[in-house]
Design a protein around this motif. Structure first.
Motif, short mmCIF file in Angstrom:
data_model
loop_
_atom_site.label_atom_id
_atom_site.label_comp_id
_atom_site.label_asym_id
_atom_site.label_seq_id
_atom_site.Cartn_x
_atom_site.Cartn_y
_atom_site.Cartn_z
N MET A 124 1.97 -36.65 -40.73
CA MET A 124 1.12 -35.55 -41.20
C MET A 124 0.22 -35.12 -40.04
O MET A 124 -0.67 -35.85 -39.63
N GLN A 125 0.46 -33.92 -39.52
CA GLN A 125 -0.28 -33.46 -38.35
C GLN A 125 -1.70 -33.03 -38.70
O GLN A 125 -2.64 -33.25 -37.93
N TYR A 126 -1.86 -32.40 -39.86
CA TYR A 126 -3.18 -31.91 -40.26
C TYR A 126 -3.60 -32.56 -41.57
O TYR A 126 -2.80 -32.73 -42.48
N PHE A 127 -4.87 -32.92 -41.66
CA PHE A 127 -5.41 -33.48 -42.89
C PHE A 127 -5.83 -32.33 -43.80
O PHE A 127 -6.67 -31.51 -43.42
N PRO A 128 -5.25 -32.23 -45.00
CA PRO A 128 -5.61 -31.12 -45.90
C PRO A 128 -7.03 -31.29 -46.43
O PRO A 128 -7.40 -32.37 -46.90
N LEU A 129 -7.81 -30.22 -46.38
CA LEU A 129 -9.21 -30.31 -46.76
C LEU A 129 -9.71 -28.94 -47.20
O LEU A 129 -9.47 -27.94 -46.53
N PHE A 130 -10.39 -28.89 -48.36
CA PHE A 130 -11.04 -27.67 -48.79
C PHE A 130 -12.51 -27.74 -48.36
O PHE A 130 -13.21 -28.70 -48.69
N VAL A 131 -12.97 -26.73 -47.63
CA VAL A 131 -14.32 -26.73 -47.06
C VAL A 131 -15.21 -25.75 -47.82
O VAL A 131 -14.81 -24.61 -48.08
N ASN A 132 -16.40 -26.19 -48.14
CA ASN A 132 -17.38 -25.33 -48.79
C ASN A 132 -18.09 -24.49 -47.72
O ASN A 132 -18.91 -25.00 -46.97
N LEU A 133 -17.75 -23.21 -47.66
CA LEU A 133 -18.36 -22.31 -46.67
C LEU A 133 -19.42 -21.41 -47.29
O LEU A 133 -19.91 -20.49 -46.63
N ASN A 134 -19.79 -21.67 -48.52
CA ASN A 134 -20.76 -20.81 -49.19
C ASN A 134 -22.08 -20.76 -48.42
O ASN A 134 -22.73 -21.79 -48.21
N HIS A 135 -22.45 -19.56 -47.98
CA HIS A 135 -23.68 -19.31 -47.21
C HIS A 135 -23.68 -20.03 -45.85
O HIS A 135 -24.75 -20.17 -45.24
N LYS A 136 -22.54 -20.47 -45.38
CA LYS A 136 -22.46 -21.11 -44.06
C LYS A 136 -22.13 -20.05 -43.00
O LYS A 136 -21.31 -19.16 -43.22
N PRO A 137 -22.79 -20.11 -41.81
CA PRO A 137 -22.55 -19.10 -40.77
C PRO A 137 -21.22 -19.32 -40.05
O PRO A 137 -20.91 -20.43 -39.60
N VAL A 138 -20.42 -18.25 -39.98
CA VAL A 138 -19.11 -18.29 -39.33
C VAL A 138 -19.03 -17.11 -38.36
O VAL A 138 -19.41 -15.99 -38.71
N LEU A 139 -18.52 -17.37 -37.17
CA LEU A 139 -18.38 -16.32 -36.15
C LEU A 139 -16.92 -15.92 -36.02
O LEU A 139 -16.05 -16.79 -35.88
N VAL A 140 -16.66 -14.62 -36.04
CA VAL A 140 -15.31 -14.08 -35.82
C VAL A 140 -15.37 -13.19 -34.59
O VAL A 140 -16.11 -12.20 -34.57
N VAL A 141 -14.61 -13.56 -33.59
CA VAL A 141 -14.54 -12.77 -32.35
C VAL A 141 -13.32 -11.87 -32.44
O VAL A 141 -12.18 -12.35 -32.47
N GLY A 142 -13.55 -10.57 -32.47
CA GLY A 142 -12.46 -9.61 -32.61
C GLY A 142 -12.70 -8.73 -33.82
O GLY A 142 -13.33 -9.16 -34.80
N GLY A 143 -12.17 -7.49 -33.78
CA GLY A 143 -12.41 -6.56 -34.87
C GLY A 143 -11.18 -5.82 -35.32
O GLY A 143 -11.28 -4.76 -35.94
N GLY A 144 -9.99 -6.40 -35.05
CA GLY A 144 -8.75 -5.72 -35.38
C GLY A 144 -8.17 -6.15 -36.72
O GLY A 144 -8.86 -6.66 -37.60
N GLU A 145 -6.84 -5.95 -36.86
CA GLU A 145 -6.16 -6.24 -38.12
C GLU A 145 -6.21 -7.72 -38.46
O GLU A 145 -6.42 -8.09 -39.62
N VAL A 146 -6.01 -8.58 -37.46
CA VAL A 146 -6.05 -10.02 -37.71
C VAL A 146 -7.44 -10.44 -38.17
O VAL A 146 -7.60 -11.21 -39.12
N ALA A 147 -8.46 -9.91 -37.50
CA ALA A 147 -9.83 -10.22 -37.89
C ALA A 147 -10.09 -9.77 -39.33
O ALA A 147 -10.79 -10.45 -40.09
N SER A 148 -9.52 -8.63 -39.70
CA SER A 148 -9.73 -8.10 -41.06
C SER A 148 -9.24 -9.09 -42.11
O SER A 148 -9.91 -9.33 -43.12
N ARG A 149 -8.05 -9.67 -41.88
CA ARG A 149 -7.50 -10.62 -42.84
C ARG A 149 -8.38 -11.87 -42.93
O ARG A 149 -8.65 -12.38 -44.02
#
Length: 312
Positions: free
Chosen positions: A1-26
């Motif tokens: 198993m390469q990745y450990f499955p985990l649901f993360v609580n992001l409610n009100h947590k700050p997240v940075l997205v670099v980019g403003g195109g179609e991929v960023a939109s999704r």
């Protein structure tokens, strides 16, 4: 198993997205749905992102990315531009600050990946191949979508509304688990279209719809785990104790419910002792036995035998 499955609580947590195109939109769309406080860094953004920004759904820093924009309080960073060098620089900066980072479609530069999702209200099913076969994962998701009840969100909301009531009616964890197993297997629950339908099924099940007693099921294993019947899989998922011999393939044991106790036995005496102890505790027991095993001599009339026949 390469990745450990985990649901993360992001409610009100700050997240940075670099980019403003179609991929960023999704990505921004999914992050906002999860309640994250999203900041976009890009000199320009797609119309969809512009509307989200105008509606106050996220923030926009209208400039080119620079290291000083990456603050320590971000819990995630997404690099979504079409410039690999810039994305790798974002990755480098995030790693220096100890922030989890995802460079979209560039696995070596991902601390985490996002799975394919099936959403039914409170119910979320995540499917992933670790980035190896996205088309295969899409096919699996389509198959699951076709068989899952569309009222799962209704069922989940109803169960949540009964958390206090069920504890009063059924004081032990074991009783409540057995009740919900039977409740969610009912046809009227599967076909319910309203809270009232589920309330009727709930009251009926409380009165006389489920058994509090333990049981023993003997399941024959072989070489092909896919020959297990749906009934065998259902009983294995309900088991509180699984007993298996030293030759049993792990693929069979791995299908048992995760929190069930697992005991390996090497002799009939070991099996007999563990089986008797489980019966005294009134547990739901599954015994995995080999074809033509002499251990089947322990069967009693009230126990269930599931045989796969001769496997080749």
């Amino acid at each position: 198993m390469q990745y450990f499955p985990l649901f993360v609580n992001l409610n009100h947590k700050p997240v940075l997205v670099v980019g403003g195109g179609e991929v960023a939109s999704r990505k921004v769309d999914s992050l906002i749905r999860a309640g994250a406080s999203v900041t976009i860094v890009s000199p320009q953004v797609e119309d969809y992102l512009a509307k989200l920004i105008d509606d106050g759904e996220c923030q926009w820093i209208q400039t080119f990315y620079s290291q000083d924009l990456l603050q320590q309080d971000y819990v995630q960073v997404w690099a979504t531009t079409d410039n690999p060098s810039l994305n790798h620089q974002v990755h480098h900066d995030a790693k220096e600050k100890g922030i989890l980072v995802n460079v979209v479609d560039d696995l070596p530069y991902c601390d985490f990946i996002t799975p394919s999702m099936i959403n039914r209200g409170r119910i979320q099913i995540a499917i992933s191949s670790g980035g190896a076969a996205p088309v295969l994962i899409r096919n699996i998701r389509e198959k699951l979508e076709s068989v899952l009840s569309h009222n799962l969100a209704l069922q989940a909301d109803f169960a949540a509304s009964k958390r206090s009531d069920i504890k009063v009616k059924l004081p032990t964890v074991e009783e409540r688990r057995k009740f919900w197993e039977v409740f969610f297997a009912r046809q009227d629950v599967d076909k319910a279209s309203s809270h009232a339908d589920l309330e009727k099924a709930y009251n009926d099940a409380i009165v006389h719809g489920f058994s509090r007693k333990g049981a023993v099921t003997w399941v024959e294993y072989g070489e092909d785990v896919e020959l297990l019947t749906l009934k065998a899989l259902r009983l294995m998922q309900q088991a509180e104790l699984v007993l298996f011999d030293t030759q049993c393939p792990f693929a069979f044991v791995d299908l048992i419910r995760r929190d069930a106790e697992r005991i390996e036995f090497s002799t009939q005496a070991d099996l007999s002792h563990a089986l008797e102890k489980g019966k005294q505790e009134d547990l739901r027991i599954v015994v995995l036995f080999a074809p033509n095993s002499t251990n089947v001599t322990f069967l009693q009339d009230q126990e269930t035998l599931i045989s796969l026949g001769n496997q080749k």
